[in-house]
Design a protein around this motif. Structure first.
Motif, mmCIF file in Angstrom:
data_model
loop_
_atom_site.group_PDB
_atom_site.id
_atom_site.type_symbol
_atom_site.label_atom_id
_atom_site.label_comp_id
_atom_site.label_asym_id
_atom_site.label_seq_id
_atom_site.Cartn_x
_atom_site.Cartn_y
_atom_site.Cartn_z
ATOM 1 N N TYR A 109 0.836 -1.199 0.000
ATOM 2 C CA TYR A 109 0.000 0.000 0.000
ATOM 3 C C TYR A 109 0.873 1.252 0.000
ATOM 4 C CZ TYR A 109 1.126 -0.076 5.010
ATOM 5 O OH TYR A 109 1.791 -0.106 6.204
ATOM 6 N N ARG A 110 0.245 2.398 -0.225
ATOM 7 C CA ARG A 110 0.923 3.690 -0.156
ATOM 8 C C ARG A 110 0.670 4.298 1.216
ATOM 9 N NH1 ARG A 110 1.994 6.123 -5.085
ATOM 10 N NH2 ARG A 110 3.234 7.593 -3.857
ATOM 11 N N GLY A 111 1.699 4.828 1.823
ATOM 12 C CA GLY A 111 1.568 5.466 3.121
ATOM 13 C C GLY A 111 1.011 6.874 3.009
ATOM 14 N N GLU A 112 0.634 7.447 4.144
ATOM 15 C CA GLU A 112 0.118 8.812 4.155
ATOM 16 C C GLU A 112 1.143 9.811 3.637
ATOM 17 O OE1 GLU A 112 -1.297 9.773 8.015
ATOM 18 O OE2 GLU A 112 -2.935 8.303 7.995
ATOM 19 N N ASP A 113 2.424 9.490 3.794
ATOM 20 C CA ASP A 113 3.487 10.368 3.305
ATOM 21 C C ASP A 113 3.859 10.063 1.855
ATOM 22 O OD1 ASP A 113 4.658 7.927 3.690
ATOM 23 O OD2 ASP A 113 6.368 8.678 4.849
ATOM 24 N N GLY A 114 3.107 9.158 1.231
ATOM 25 C CA GLY A 114 3.369 8.801 -0.166
ATOM 26 C C GLY A 114 4.362 7.679 -0.340
ATOM 27 N N ALA A 115 4.915 7.161 0.745
ATOM 28 C CA ALA A 115 5.908 6.100 0.648
ATOM 29 C C ALA A 115 5.293 4.813 0.123
ATOM 30 C CB ALA A 115 6.531 5.857 2.021
ATOM 31 N N TYR A 116 6.103 4.006 -0.514
ATOM 32 C CA TYR A 116 5.690 2.709 -1.050
ATOM 33 C C TYR A 116 5.961 1.658 0.030
ATOM 34 C CZ TYR A 116 5.428 5.050 -5.580
ATOM 35 O OH TYR A 116 5.092 5.903 -6.609
ATOM 36 N N LEU A 117 4.896 1.217 0.690
ATOM 37 C CA LEU A 117 5.035 0.413 1.901
ATOM 38 C C LEU A 117 4.559 -1.017 1.712
ATOM 39 C CD1 LEU A 117 3.739 2.962 4.587
ATOM 40 C CD2 LEU A 117 6.089 2.598 3.781
ATOM 41 N N VAL A 118 5.156 -1.894 2.498
ATOM 42 C CA VAL A 118 4.766 -3.300 2.548
ATOM 43 C C VAL A 118 4.756 -3.729 4.008
ATOM 44 C CG1 VAL A 118 5.392 -5.661 1.920
ATOM 45 C CG2 VAL A 118 5.742 -3.809 0.286
ATOM 46 N N ASP A 119 3.692 -4.399 4.424
ATOM 47 C CA ASP A 119 3.645 -5.015 5.747
ATOM 48 C C ASP A 119 4.113 -6.462 5.617
ATOM 49 O OD1 ASP A 119 2.686 -2.741 6.959
ATOM 50 O OD2 ASP A 119 0.588 -3.384 6.922
ATOM 51 N N LEU A 120 4.990 -6.865 6.513
ATOM 52 C CA LEU A 120 5.467 -8.240 6.568
ATOM 53 C C LEU A 120 4.840 -8.906 7.785
ATOM 54 C CD1 LEU A 120 7.288 -8.402 4.151
ATOM 55 C CD2 LEU A 120 7.895 -6.291 5.363
ATOM 56 N N VAL A 121 4.290 -10.083 7.596
ATOM 57 C CA VAL A 121 3.526 -10.749 8.656
ATOM 58 C C VAL A 121 4.029 -12.181 8.843
ATOM 59 C CG1 VAL A 121 1.479 -9.336 8.246
ATOM 60 C CG2 VAL A 121 1.748 -11.513 7.039
ATOM 61 N N ASP A 122 3.563 -12.790 9.923
ATOM 62 C CA ASP A 122 3.929 -14.175 10.238
ATOM 63 C C ASP A 122 5.439 -14.368 10.277
ATOM 64 O OD1 ASP A 122 1.230 -14.762 10.344
ATOM 65 O OD2 ASP A 122 1.151 -15.486 8.274
ATOM 66 N N LEU A 123 6.162 -13.322 10.636
ATOM 67 C CA LEU A 123 7.599 -13.488 10.848
ATOM 68 C C LEU A 123 7.763 -14.398 12.067
ATOM 69 C CD1 LEU A 123 8.783 -9.776 10.421
ATOM 70 C CD2 LEU A 123 8.383 -11.499 8.653
ATOM 71 N N GLU A 132 6.790 -21.724 17.550
ATOM 72 C CA GLU A 132 6.746 -20.263 17.536
ATOM 73 C C GLU A 132 7.509 -19.749 18.753
ATOM 74 O OE1 GLU A 132 2.739 -18.882 17.359
ATOM 75 O OE2 GLU A 132 2.435 -19.512 15.294
ATOM 76 N N ALA A 133 8.814 -19.763 18.676
ATOM 77 C CA ALA A 133 9.621 -19.246 19.784
ATOM 78 C C ALA A 133 9.552 -17.725 19.835
ATOM 79 C CB ALA A 133 11.069 -19.696 19.644
ATOM 80 N N ALA A 134 9.502 -17.085 18.673
ATOM 81 C CA ALA A 134 9.350 -15.634 18.584
ATOM 82 C C ALA A 134 8.565 -15.329 17.319
ATOM 83 C CB ALA A 134 10.705 -14.935 18.549
ATOM 84 N N SER A 135 7.663 -14.357 17.401
ATOM 85 C CA SER A 135 6.854 -13.980 16.251
ATOM 86 C C SER A 135 6.874 -12.468 16.105
ATOM 87 C CB SER A 135 5.421 -14.485 16.398
ATOM 88 O OG SER A 135 4.823 -13.935 17.560
ATOM 89 N N ALA A 136 6.708 -11.999 14.866
ATOM 90 C CA ALA A 136 6.872 -10.565 14.621
ATOM 91 C C ALA A 136 6.046 -10.105 13.438
ATOM 92 C CB ALA A 136 8.350 -10.240 14.376
ATOM 93 N N THR A 137 5.858 -8.795 13.381
ATOM 94 C CA THR A 137 5.350 -8.097 12.205
ATOM 95 C C THR A 137 6.278 -6.917 11.941
ATOM 96 O OG1 THR A 137 3.893 -6.698 13.540
ATOM 97 C CG2 THR A 137 2.946 -8.732 12.649
ATOM 98 N N ALA A 138 6.274 -6.424 10.717
ATOM 99 C CA ALA A 138 7.155 -5.302 10.362
ATOM 100 C C ALA A 138 6.540 -4.523 9.223
ATOM 101 C CB ALA A 138 8.543 -5.813 9.965
ATOM 102 N N THR A 139 7.021 -3.314 9.053
ATOM 103 C CA THR A 139 6.662 -2.486 7.900
ATOM 104 C C THR A 139 7.948 -1.995 7.251
ATOM 105 O OG1 THR A 139 4.559 -1.757 8.852
ATOM 106 C CG2 THR A 139 5.500 -0.390 7.106
ATOM 107 N N MET A 140 8.008 -2.123 5.931
ATOM 108 C CA MET A 140 9.169 -1.657 5.175
ATOM 109 C C MET A 140 8.730 -0.707 4.075
ATOM 110 S SD MET A 140 11.739 -4.913 4.704
ATOM 111 C CE MET A 140 13.114 -3.797 4.344
#
Length: 355
Positions: A109-123, A132-140
């Motif tokens: 998706y596009r961010g409010e600042d116009g950036a080209y963003l991707v959410d990463l899930v099920d890390l 599942e010793a450790a789980s995460a989400t991220a945005t790049m």
């Protein structure tokens, strides 16, 4: 890791990130302690870790963050920008566990600042003992085929005032809304060699972190430290019993008292606990980080120093878990460089307990 970077337009939801395995050998645990300067006994001393309720020496919070950071940039390439990373540690990853680090793309998706963003899930970090010793989400943020570079997160307005936490234990009441300065990370100018040690411990070979020619031609104009990195530097072990005989160094009280063995280590470790949080519940000497949420703004570079500001966000009433009885305390850490620029914010929820 190559120098190719993925474009935002080429990302598809559900796409799997390139997984990797990582043997959490004692050598790698020690190498990471050396790289970060985080001399916490539970991360390399199996006897102490078992006394604290773990099955063996176990991975540290920045070590987990570093593995997730490697997963993200191994996939994106060096032009991707990690904007945020939030993870929970569900159980410990211990000496000789073979870790499998995986994840997938969520939405594009596009961010409010116009950036080209991707959410990463099920890390996820898995091993034979825990799926599942450790789980995460991220945005790049990623570069676009339009020619636009990946945009880092803007620090403007990112520092929030403390909320109105309620139902605090009596010992925590005086600390709500208060802040104090903690030790800098790093207190001494950061070196390229320290960044290299971090890369070696994690096998993270993003060229921005070590290849001077490549990094000089990048948007950063030179080598940078990984966004998740933490460098306590030389002198960080003095409070934990190594290096305190240096002229002018403070000799810990536990050493002066003649304590040895586990009682010595337990006493010394309190300085580490007190240095990383605004308040420590009296009588609850052990700690376990259960959740960490970070936002990244600008990278540290060789020659940078830093300072940290701590703020308590919340404190639970007394809880009982499989580790023991204690309190969950959430502390925000604001990391600034020597130019008073906000490098990152980190919010840690830590369980303070007694075995």
């Amino acid at each position: 890791m190559g120098r190719y970077s993925i474009y935002w337009e080429d990302v598809e939801p559900g796409q799997q990130l390139p997984a990797f395995t990582y043997e959490l050998s004692l050598l790698r645990l020690v190498a990471f302690v050396r790289a970060s300067g985080l001399y916490d006994y539970v991360h390399f001393d199996g006897d102490y870790a078992r006394m604290a309720g773990a099955r063996d020496a176990f991975i540290s919070t920045p070590h987990v963050a570093g593995l997730f950071g490697r997963l993200l940039t191994d996939w994106s390439g060096p032009e991707g920008e990690i904007r945020s990373l939030t993870f929970s540690m569900r159980t410990q990853s211990c000496t000789n566990d073979m870790l499998e680090v995986t994840g997938r793309v969520g939405r594009r998706y596009r961010g409010e600042d116009g950036a080209y963003l991707v959410d990463l899930v099920d890390l996820n970090i898995a091993h034979a003992v825990a799926a599942e010793a450790a789980s995460a989400t991220a945005t790049m943020a990623l570069p676009s085929r339009s020619g636009e570079k990946a945009r880092p997160l803007n620090a403007a307005g990112s520092v929030q005032t403390d909320g109105s936490a309620t139902d605090l234990p009596d010992f925590a009441q005086p600390f709500l809304g208060q802040s104090r300065q903690a030790g800098g990370l790093p207190a001494q100018p950061l070196t390229k060699e320290e960044i290299q040690l971090w890369c070696e411990a994690l096998e993270d070979w993003n060229p921005l972190y070590w290849d001077e020619a490549y990094a000089a031609s990048s948007r950063h104009g030179g080598v940078i430290a990984p966004p998740t990195s933490m460098f306590f530097g030389a002198g960080s072990a003095a409070k934990l019993g190594i290096g305190y005989l240096k002229p002018g160094e403070h000799i810990p009280d536990a050493v002066r008292q003649g304590l040895t063995g586990i009682p010595l280590l337990q006493s010394l470790r309190q300085s580490l606990v007190q240095g990383g949080t605004l308040v420590s519940p009296p009588g609850y000497p052990e700690i376990a980080v259960v959740r960490a949420a970070s936002r990244f703004f600008i990278p540290l570079k060789p020659g940078d120093t830093a300072r940290v500001e701590l703020r308590m966000k919340s404190c639970s009433q007394k809880k009982t878990t499989k580790l023991g009885e204690g309190y969950f305390i959430t502390t925000e850490r604001l990391l600034y460089n020597q130019r008073a620029e906000l490098v990152r914010t980190q919010e840690f929820t830590v369980f303070h307990y007694q075995v």
